[in-house]
Design a protein around this motif. Structure first.
Motif, PDB file in Angstrom:
ATOM      1  N   THR A  96       0.828  -1.212   0.000  1.00  0.00           N
ATOM      2  CA  THR A  96       0.000   0.000   0.000  1.00  0.00           C
ATOM      3  C   THR A  96       0.858   1.257   0.000  1.00  0.00           C
ATOM      4  O   THR A  96       0.704   2.124  -0.860  1.00  0.00           O
ATOM      5  N   PHE A 153       6.186  -2.494  -3.292  1.00  0.00           N
ATOM      6  CA  PHE A 153       5.289  -2.724  -4.433  1.00  0.00           C
ATOM      7  C   PHE A 153       5.192  -4.234  -4.688  1.00  0.00           C
ATOM      8  O   PHE A 153       6.187  -4.912  -4.879  1.00  0.00           O
ATOM      9  N   ILE A 205       6.265   3.115  -2.512  1.00  0.00           N
ATOM     10  CA  ILE A 205       5.576   2.974  -3.786  1.00  0.00           C
ATOM     11  C   ILE A 205       5.518   4.335  -4.475  1.00  0.00           C
ATOM     12  O   ILE A 205       5.273   5.358  -3.821  1.00  0.00           O
ATOM     13  N   ASP A 208      -4.485  -3.079   0.717  1.00  0.00           N
ATOM     14  CA  ASP A 208      -4.446  -3.956  -0.459  1.00  0.00           C
ATOM     15  C   ASP A 208      -4.986  -5.350  -0.181  1.00  0.00           C
ATOM     16  O   ASP A 208      -5.045  -6.171  -1.095  1.00  0.00           O
ATOM     17  N   ILE A 215      -6.433  -1.339  -2.887  1.00  0.00           N
ATOM     18  CA  ILE A 215      -5.276  -1.125  -3.754  1.00  0.00           C
ATOM     19  C   ILE A 215      -5.065  -2.388  -4.573  1.00  0.00           C
ATOM     20  O   ILE A 215      -4.831  -3.466  -4.033  1.00  0.00           O
ATOM     21  N   SER A 252      -0.506  -2.355  -7.036  1.00  0.00           N
ATOM     22  CA  SER A 252       0.712  -2.390  -6.209  1.00  0.00           C
ATOM     23  C   SER A 252       0.604  -3.367  -5.052  1.00  0.00           C
ATOM     24  O   SER A 252       1.563  -3.541  -4.305  1.00  0.00           O
ATOM     25  N   ASP A 301      -5.410   1.738  -8.563  1.00  0.00           N
ATOM     26  CA  ASP A 301      -4.197   0.979  -8.872  1.00  0.00           C
ATOM     27  C   ASP A 301      -3.181   1.056  -7.738  1.00  0.00           C
ATOM     28  O   ASP A 301      -2.592   0.053  -7.341  1.00  0.00           O
ATOM     29  N   SER A 302      -2.947   2.271  -7.250  1.00  0.00           N
ATOM     30  CA  SER A 302      -1.955   2.464  -6.199  1.00  0.00           C
ATOM     31  C   SER A 302      -2.294   3.717  -5.411  1.00  0.00           C
ATOM     32  O   SER A 302      -3.207   4.480  -5.769  1.00  0.00           O
TER      33      SER A 302
END
Length: 280
Positions: free
Chosen positions: A27, A31, A116, A197, A215, A218, A258-259
Motif C-alpha cells: 500500500t 510494491f 511505492i 491492499d 489497492i 501495487s 491501482d496504487s
C-alpha cells in the motif's frame, strides 16, 4: 474543538475527510507485497515443506502468526505436511515457523522497503488538506520498529501506527482502524478512510464504519514487483487488474485504485458524498 468536530458531535454529517489510515506492505511501500511472501516461503522451506507463492499470499492481511496457521490449514499444504512429517501440524510447529518468519523478514526489511511511487506526494497532499495520517499492519511491533525508520528515511512518517500486537483482534476485526481513530482524535468514523491492499483489511474498515479503498496493482492481489508489472503487456495487466478489483470489491471496497498515487480524486469524491449526506 474545531467547527468540524462540533458539527459532528451535534449530529451533522462530517463534510471533510479527517483521517486516512494506510496499510504498509503493498500500500505505502514494497510494491507487490513481496517481503512477507518471501519470508513465509523461506520459513516453510526450512521445515522441509515448501509452499507456493499463491499459498503464501492467500491469508495476506492477517496477523502473521495467524497467517502461518491459515497457510497450514490449506488442504494441499496440510497434505504435504502429513506426507513429510508423518503427523498433522501442531501449535509448536506454528510457533517454530512464525519465529523463523520474524527472523527472515527482519533481515529482508531493507531490501523491500522502497516507497511505492506517488506515496509521498499523496501523503503531502493529504496533509495540506489537514488530514491526519494513521497506519495499521499485520506485523508485530518488533518488525515495525525496524521498518518504520526505513520509511522515515525516505520521508514517510505517519502520525500514528497500530500493530496487530497492540490490539485484542487483528483483521478483519475493526480494532486497528478504531485505535487509530482514537489516537488521531478523529471526530467521526464517517470521515475516516482506510486504504489497504488486502481483503481482510477492507473488511476491517467496513466493520469500523469507515470508507474502504482497495489497492489493486501495487498490492498483494496482483502480487508483482514494479519491474515485473511494467514488463507485462496490456492484456496481461488488464486481466490481473480485473481479478484484483473483483476480489477487493467482493471484500467491501467502496473504491478500488491501482496504487496510492491515485488516492486524492477518491478523497475528493468521498468529501462530495459526505457533503450530500452519504455515509460509508
Amino acid at each position: 474543538m474545531s467547527d468540524q468536530q462540533k458539527s459532528s458531535f451535534f449530529g451533522a454529517w462530517p463534510v471533510a475527510v479527517s483521517a486516512v489510515i494506510f496499510d504498509w506492505a503493498g500500500t505505502i511501500l514494497d510494491f507487490g507485497c513481496i517481503a512477507p511472501v518471501a519470508a513465509f516461503r523461506e520459513a516453510f522451506t526450512r521445515t522441509g515443506v515448501a509452499i507456493s507463492e499463491a499459498e503464501a499470499r492467500e491469508p495476506m492481511g492477517a496477523a502473521k502468526r495467524e497467517h502461518v496457521e491459515l497457510i497450514l490449514a490449506q488442504s494441499a499444504v496440510q497434505t504435504r505436511w502429513l506426507n513429510q512429517m508423518g503427523q498433522a501440524s501442531t501449535q509448536a510447529d506454528v510457533d517454530r515457523i512464525y519465529e523463523a518468519f520474524l527472523q527472515i523478514d527482519a533481515a529482508g526489511s531493507a531490501r523491500y522497503s522502497t516507497l511505492i511511487p506517488g506515496a509521498l506526494e499523496t501523503v503531502s497532499a493529504l496533509r495540506r488538506r489537514g488530514v491526519a495520517i494513521g497506519s495499521t499492519t499485520g506485523y508485530p511491533r518488533s518488525i515495525m520498529d525496524m521498518l518504520m525508520p526505513l520509511a522515515q528515511a525516505q520521508g514517510y512518517c505517519p502520525d500514528h501506527c497500530v500493530t496487530v500486537s497492540e490490539v485484542a483482534h487483528g483483521r478483519p476485526w475493526p480494532d486497528m482502524p478504531l485505535a487509530n481513530l482514537l489516537a488521531l482524535n478523529a471526530p467521526d468514523v464517517r470521515g475516516c478512510v482506510v486504504v489497504d491492499d488486502s481483503p481482510s483489511g477492507l473488511l476491517s474498515a467496513r466493520a469500523a464504519g469507515m470508507w474502504a479503498v482497495g489497492i489493486s496493482v501495487s498490492g498483494n492481489e496482483v502480487g508483482l514487483s514494479l519491474d515485473d508489472w511494467n514488463a507485462l503487456d496490456d492484456r496481461a495487466r488488464s486481466d490481473r487488474r480485473d481479478a484484483a478489483c473483483r476480489a477487493l470489491r467482493n471484500a467491501g471496497a467502496h473504491y478500488v485504485i491501482d496504487s496510492v498515487a491515485d488516492l486524492i480524486p477518491v478523497i475528493e469524491d468521498i468529501e462530495q458524498r459526505l457533503a450530500a449526506g452519504d455515509q460509508p
